[in-house]
Design a protein around this motif. Structure first.
Motif, PDB file in Angstrom:
ATOM      1  N   CYS A  41      30.972  33.529  36.626  1.00 54.81           N
ATOM      2  CA  CYS A  41      32.067  33.386  35.639  1.00 54.81           C
ATOM      3  C   CYS A  41      31.253  32.241  34.332  1.00 54.81           C
ATOM      4  CB  CYS A  41      33.114  32.341  36.245  1.00 54.81           C
ATOM      5  SG  CYS A  41      34.125  33.470  37.485  1.00 54.81           S
ATOM      6  N   GLY A  42      30.409  31.419  34.743  1.00 55.40           N
ATOM      7  CA  GLY A  42      29.587  30.906  33.887  1.00 55.40           C
ATOM      8  C   GLY A  42      28.852  31.889  32.761  1.00 55.40           C
ATOM      9  N   ALA A  43      28.226  32.751  33.444  1.00 55.81           N
ATOM     10  CA  ALA A  43      27.416  33.777  32.515  1.00 55.81           C
ATOM     11  C   ALA A  43      28.160  34.745  32.038  1.00 55.81           C
ATOM     12  CB  ALA A  43      26.807  34.580  33.782  1.00 55.81           C
ATOM     13  N   ILE A  44      29.523  35.093  32.135  1.00 57.74           N
ATOM     14  CA  ILE A  44      30.371  35.789  31.475  1.00 57.74           C
ATOM     15  C   ILE A  44      30.996  35.079  30.244  1.00 57.74           C
ATOM     16  CG2 ILE A  44      32.634  37.027  31.472  1.00 57.74           C
ATOM     17  CD1 ILE A  44      32.277  37.845  34.579  1.00 57.74           C
ATOM     18  N   ALA A  76      38.488  27.073  37.846  1.00 55.32           N
ATOM     19  CA  ALA A  76      38.493  26.574  36.682  1.00 55.32           C
ATOM     20  C   ALA A  76      37.347  27.398  35.840  1.00 55.32           C
ATOM     21  CB  ALA A  76      37.946  25.232  36.605  1.00 55.32           C
ATOM     22  N   SER A  77      36.182  27.893  36.499  1.00 56.11           N
ATOM     23  CA  SER A  77      35.299  28.446  35.636  1.00 56.11           C
ATOM     24  C   SER A  77      35.708  29.918  35.269  1.00 56.11           C
ATOM     25  CB  SER A  77      34.161  29.026  36.503  1.00 56.11           C
ATOM     26  OG  SER A  77      33.484  27.779  36.903  1.00 56.11           O
ATOM     27  N   ALA A  78      36.592  30.713  36.162  1.00 56.97           N
ATOM     28  CA  ALA A  78      37.146  31.937  35.944  1.00 56.97           C
ATOM     29  C   ALA A  78      37.972  31.967  34.813  1.00 56.97           C
ATOM     30  CB  ALA A  78      37.835  32.258  37.344  1.00 56.97           C
ATOM     31  N   TYR A  79      39.044  30.955  34.737  1.00 58.20           N
ATOM     32  CA  TYR A  79      40.093  30.667  33.473  1.00 58.20           C
ATOM     33  C   TYR A  79      39.218  30.321  32.360  1.00 58.20           C
ATOM     34  CZ  TYR A  79      44.248  31.423  36.478  1.00 58.20           C
ATOM     35  OH  TYR A  79      44.986  31.863  37.285  1.00 58.20           O
ATOM     36  N   ALA A  91      47.741  23.188  34.574  1.00 60.14           N
ATOM     37  CA  ALA A  91      46.881  22.795  33.332  1.00 60.14           C
ATOM     38  C   ALA A  91      46.180  23.871  32.717  1.00 60.14           C
ATOM     39  CB  ALA A  91      45.998  21.606  33.423  1.00 60.14           C
ATOM     40  N   LEU A  92      45.322  24.826  33.907  1.00 63.80           N
ATOM     41  CA  LEU A  92      44.432  25.698  33.650  1.00 63.80           C
ATOM     42  C   LEU A  92      45.348  27.198  33.052  1.00 63.80           C
ATOM     43  CD1 LEU A  92      42.355  25.846  37.098  1.00 63.80           C
ATOM     44  CD2 LEU A  92      41.669  25.526  34.531  1.00 63.80           C
ATOM     45  N   LEU A  93      46.634  27.411  33.476  1.00 63.74           N
ATOM     46  CA  LEU A  93      47.197  28.268  32.841  1.00 63.74           C
ATOM     47  C   LEU A  93      48.084  27.875  31.499  1.00 63.74           C
ATOM     48  CD1 LEU A  93      49.154  29.155  36.344  1.00 63.74           C
ATOM     49  CD2 LEU A  93      47.448  30.639  35.172  1.00 63.74           C
ATOM     50  N   CYS A  94      48.039  27.053  31.374  1.00 66.15           N
ATOM     51  CA  CYS A  94      48.827  26.501  30.019  1.00 66.15           C
ATOM     52  C   CYS A  94      47.508  26.564  28.850  1.00 66.15           C
ATOM     53  CB  CYS A  94      49.299  25.083  30.023  1.00 66.15           C
ATOM     54  SG  CYS A  94      50.849  24.949  30.625  1.00 66.15           S
ATOM     55  N   GLY A  95      46.299  26.223  29.513  1.00 60.16           N
ATOM     56  CA  GLY A  95      45.250  26.149  28.803  1.00 60.16           C
ATOM     57  C   GLY A  95      44.818  27.833  28.144  1.00 60.16           C
ATOM     58  N   VAL A  96      45.011  28.620  29.135  1.00 61.75           N
ATOM     59  CA  VAL A  96      44.980  30.029  28.759  1.00 61.75           C
ATOM     60  C   VAL A  96      45.916  30.504  27.890  1.00 61.75           C
ATOM     61  CG1 VAL A  96      44.676  32.333  29.589  1.00 61.75           C
ATOM     62  CG2 VAL A  96      44.079  30.606  31.055  1.00 61.75           C
ATOM     63  N   LEU A  97      47.320  30.227  27.821  1.00 65.06           N
ATOM     64  CA  LEU A  97      48.279  30.581  27.098  1.00 65.06           C
ATOM     65  C   LEU A  97      48.015  29.935  25.784  1.00 65.06           C
ATOM     66  CD1 LEU A  97      51.373  30.096  29.263  1.00 65.06           C
ATOM     67  CD2 LEU A  97      50.500  32.157  28.632  1.00 65.06           C
ATOM     68  N   GLN A  98      47.445  28.805  25.670  1.00 66.87           N
ATOM     69  CA  GLN A  98      47.198  28.217  24.366  1.00 66.87           C
ATOM     70  C   GLN A  98      46.347  29.253  23.371  1.00 66.87           C
ATOM     71  OE1 GLN A  98      45.016  24.633  24.110  1.00 66.87           O
ATOM     72  NE2 GLN A  98      44.938  24.765  21.861  1.00 66.87           N
ATOM     73  N   VAL A  99      45.233  29.566  24.168  1.00 67.06           N
ATOM     74  CA  VAL A  99      44.343  30.504  23.580  1.00 67.06           C
ATOM     75  C   VAL A  99      44.859  31.698  23.259  1.00 67.06           C
ATOM     76  CG1 VAL A  99      42.045  31.688  23.873  1.00 67.06           C
ATOM     77  CG2 VAL A  99      42.290  29.310  24.769  1.00 67.06           C
TER      78      VAL A  99
END
Length: 733
Positions: A339-342, A386-389, A441-449
């Motif tokens: 995931c880090g590499a992606i 966390a890395s995947a998101y 928190a992770l999901l709200c972070g994705v929604l923000q982006v």
């Protein structure tokens, strides 16, 4: 320590007490004869004639704590020779703990007294080499740490003298460069001492890890020179049957990717990329783990689509994607590094707008792979989710919206569905509660982006169609009452306000309670700071529709500024926020002037008392100045018109403050730009009324000339030119 009959336990206790005193006390508070007496006692305790190992250990630890106060002693060659001799002798004591403590002293000496080390380096090299080869791991780790500390010093010196006349300072002894031919083989040997299953534990620290870290620092210190010393080791070990050899070879290669030039590394990476991709199918999990990490480093440091010879191109991208997507299903620790590499692969396309469409054909598969990695049930490995998101966020950021708005729209629905499911989780313990809030928190972070991405393009309609559902979800997150989620949900709401503009007003009645709570959250000052930022976002979105809420917001902000409990880092954003509010509500800000301006003047007065020798304080001073100027700029622009005269009583103080900032050489470019903008705003808003002010306060002539002449960034020059025009108009009128 000096009385002949002292018992071993008394000596040990005395040395421990001395060590604590030296650790806690400032070197400035000790007379030199006191320092000498402490060092004499400590060195006497380290002496080989001292029979008690407990006393010798306490003495070495006390010396470690006393190094900061020994500046004069290290400047004196005879005393320095004696201290170094005793430390080096102690480094070969027969007790492991004492040897370890002696090497810890050498590490501290490397950091504190680098310029004095030259005469001792051969001896220290021999000591560290023997320790790395054959000593117990705690001692060997400190021996490697010594060379890492030397690298840190030399990297710092290079940064300091970069671009100066004497490119090579006399303080730079190039110890790493001189030791390179012997040092690199010693570290490569250390890479082969892996532990079984070390890839399963993020906190593991052993001689192999420490050797790789040091090798990375050496690469940053000497650049290209490290490559020919490492590559033969890589080539000799990369295909050996023993997994230790394959893993060490890959680790060595990944470690030297930062430092050497792209020209030096690109051919090696292009030749080795296919090999690394094949190795993702290795039979050993640790080899795969390190290979995934190395691929991530390749993408992070060398992947630049618009470079002369890009690492990734249309012909190898299909194979890269196929391997990464397949490997995202591997063991959790391997999948996390994939995931880090992606993430880094996507990040390389960040500034290459048209290039990012190279990723478009793979987008549905990448998103599916990352979502399924985030969902895995076997992930005791908390970092995988966390890395995947995080990788998903980066994929969204670089996506080419005209081609991908449909895909990103579907992703938006999926993330909303997932966030909705978090409210149904069974919460039986504080651990469950924490898991729920981390996931939210992770999901709200994705929604923000996603909201930011769609709202800055023609696909804005997707957000307006889902805004009601989004807001309902964020309000439910707040209802779960957890501060970490507050931060992420607040940020997402700030993005939603920007995206929906004036329509956001319909959410204010329900949202305002939570916004107010965030603004009042002194304990978790990051939440408070983010809430202040969101007020700014909402002001820009709603403009004068924010008016009904302004009394409450200003009351809380003014209270925050006068509170001694609030972390100081929140105060500059509050001042900037005054500017945002004033811009939004225009001349309606008039009633807040008697409360807001004294706060700005008080903060301006405080700046003179900050400690200029402390870098953190200088940085904070600049943030505070910028916040004050942004407040004044917003107020001046907002109140421009019939009520502009309200600002005349405050103009003289503002100009005096600006002059003080002009004379302060510690200001940074952002402060310069904000200060110059205020001069223009003052002239623009007060017009003819500012004529006498500018004729008596003449510093502005020199200030603006400096800004237009200097090699400052274009924004500063443009702002200065505009301000000059405004002042000319006012003075001539």
């Amino acid at each position: 320590m000096t009385s002949p009959g002292a018992s071993a336990p008394l000596k040990q206790a005395t040395l421990e007490a001395l060590g604590y005193v030296c650790e806690e006390i400032s070197p400035l508070d000790m007379e030199q004869d006191q320092v000498n007496a402490v060092l004499t006692a400590v060195v006497q305790g380290m002496n080989q004639t001292e029979l008690s190992p407990e006393v010798r250990l306490a003495a070495v630890k006390a010396l470690y704590n006393a190094l900061d106060i020994a500046v004069s002693n290290f400047a004196n060659e005879m005393e320095r020779n004696y201290i170094m001799k005793v430390v080096c002798e102690t480094a070969v004591s027969k007790e492991v703990e004492i040897r370890q403590a002696a090497f810890e002293c050498l590490v501290a000496i490397a950091s504190t007294y680098y310029p004095h080390l030259d005469p001792y380096m051969q001896t220290i090299f021999n000591l560290t080499a023997n320790a790395v080869k054959g000593d117990e791991e705690p001692v060997a780790l400190q021996a490697v740490e010594f060379w890492s500390a030397i690298c840190d010093e030399e990297i710092m010196l290079q940064d300091e003298y970069e671009g100066s006349e004497d490119g090579n300072s006399t303080a730079h002894f190039c110890f790493i460069e001189k030791a390179l031919p012997s040092l690199v083989p010693m570290l490569l040997e250390a890479l082969l001492k892996q532990e079984e299953d070390q890839d399963q534990d993020d906190n593991v620290w052993n001689i192999s890890m420490s050797g790789g870290t040091c090798l990375g620092l050496i690469s940053k210190t000497v650049g290209d020179a490290v490559v020919p010393l490492v590559m033969p080791f890589v080539e000799a070990n990369i295909t050996k049957p023993d997994w230790h050899c394959r893993e060490a070879a890959t680790f060595a290669f990944g470690s030297i990717l930062e430092g050497p030039s792209v020209e030096k590394l690109a051919p090696l990476v292009q030749a080795g990329l296919d090999f690394l991709l094949n190795t993702m199918n290795d039979t050993n999990s640790q080899v795969k783990d390190t290979t995934a990490w190395t691929l991530g480093r390749v993408f992070e440091l060398l992947h630049s689509p618009d470079g002369a010879n890009p690492i990734i191109n249309n012909s190898n991208l299909p194979r890269i994607m196929s391997v990464l997507l397949q490997s995202s299903k591997d063991a959790p620790n391997v999948a996390e590094k994939v995931c880090g590499a992606i993430y880094f692969l996507a990040q390389g396309y960040e500034d290459a707008e048209s290039m990012s469409s190279m990723l478009t054909p793979y987008l549905p598969n990448i998103i599916a792979a990352l979502l399924s990695a985030a969902d895995r049930a076997d992930t005791t490995h908390f970092r995988l989710r966390a890395s995947a998101y995080e990788a998903l966020n980066e994929i969204v950021r670089v996506s080419n919206i005209p081609e991908t708005s449909g895909i990103i729209g579907q992703l938006l629905q999926e993330i909303m569905r997932r966030l909705n499911l978090t409210f149904d989780l069974h919460i039986l313990s504080s651990g469950d509660k924490e898991k729920q809030s981390d996931l939210q928190a992770l999901l709200c972070g994705v929604l923000q982006v996603i909201i930011q991405k769609l709202s800055s393009t023609d696909a804005k309609s997707i957000i307006s169609q889902t805004a009601d559902q989004l807001m309902m979800l964020f309000l439910r997150v707040f209802a779960c009452h957890n501060s970490t989620v507050h931060e992420e949900a607040m940020l997402a709401i700030g993005a939603l306000a920007y995206a929906t503009g004036p329509d956001f007003v319909k959410y204010m009645p329900n949202f305002f309670t939570y916004l107010e709570a965030g603004l009042q959250n002194y304990e978790e000052y990051q939440v408070c700071s983010i809430s202040v930022g969101v007020v700014g976002d909402i002001c820009r979105a709603l403009e004068d529709k924010i008016l009904p809420f302004c009394d409450s917001i200003m009351t809380v902000l003014l209270k925050n500024l006068s509170s001694s409990m609030l972390n100081r880092s929140v105060k500059p954003p509050i001042f900037s926020c005054f500017g945002d509010i004033a811009l939004a509500i225009g001349e309606n800000f008039e009633k807040y002037l008697p409360y807001a301006i004294p706060m700005l003047q008080g903060a301006a007065g405080l700046l003179g008392t900050l400690n200029q020798s402390d870098d953190d304080m200088v940085d904070y001073g600049n943030q505070l100045r910028r916040g004050i100027f942004e407040a004044y700029s917003g107020i001046l622009q907002g109140i421009k018109g019939p009520k502009a005269q309200q600002m005349i009583p405050y103009a003289t103080h503002l100009l005096q403050f600006t002059e003080a900032v002009f004379k302060d050489r510690s200001r940074d470019d952002s402060v310069t730009k904000a200060a110059v903008a205020v001069l223009g705003d003052l002239a623009d808003t007060l017009g003819e009324s500012s004529k006498d002010l500018f004729k008596t306060q003449l510093f502005h002539i020199e200030f603006l000339r400096e800004c237009q002449a200097q090699e400052l960034d274009d924004e500063v020059r443009d702002t200065a030119q505009w301000a000059q025009g405004m002042i000319n108009l006012a003075v001539v009128s």
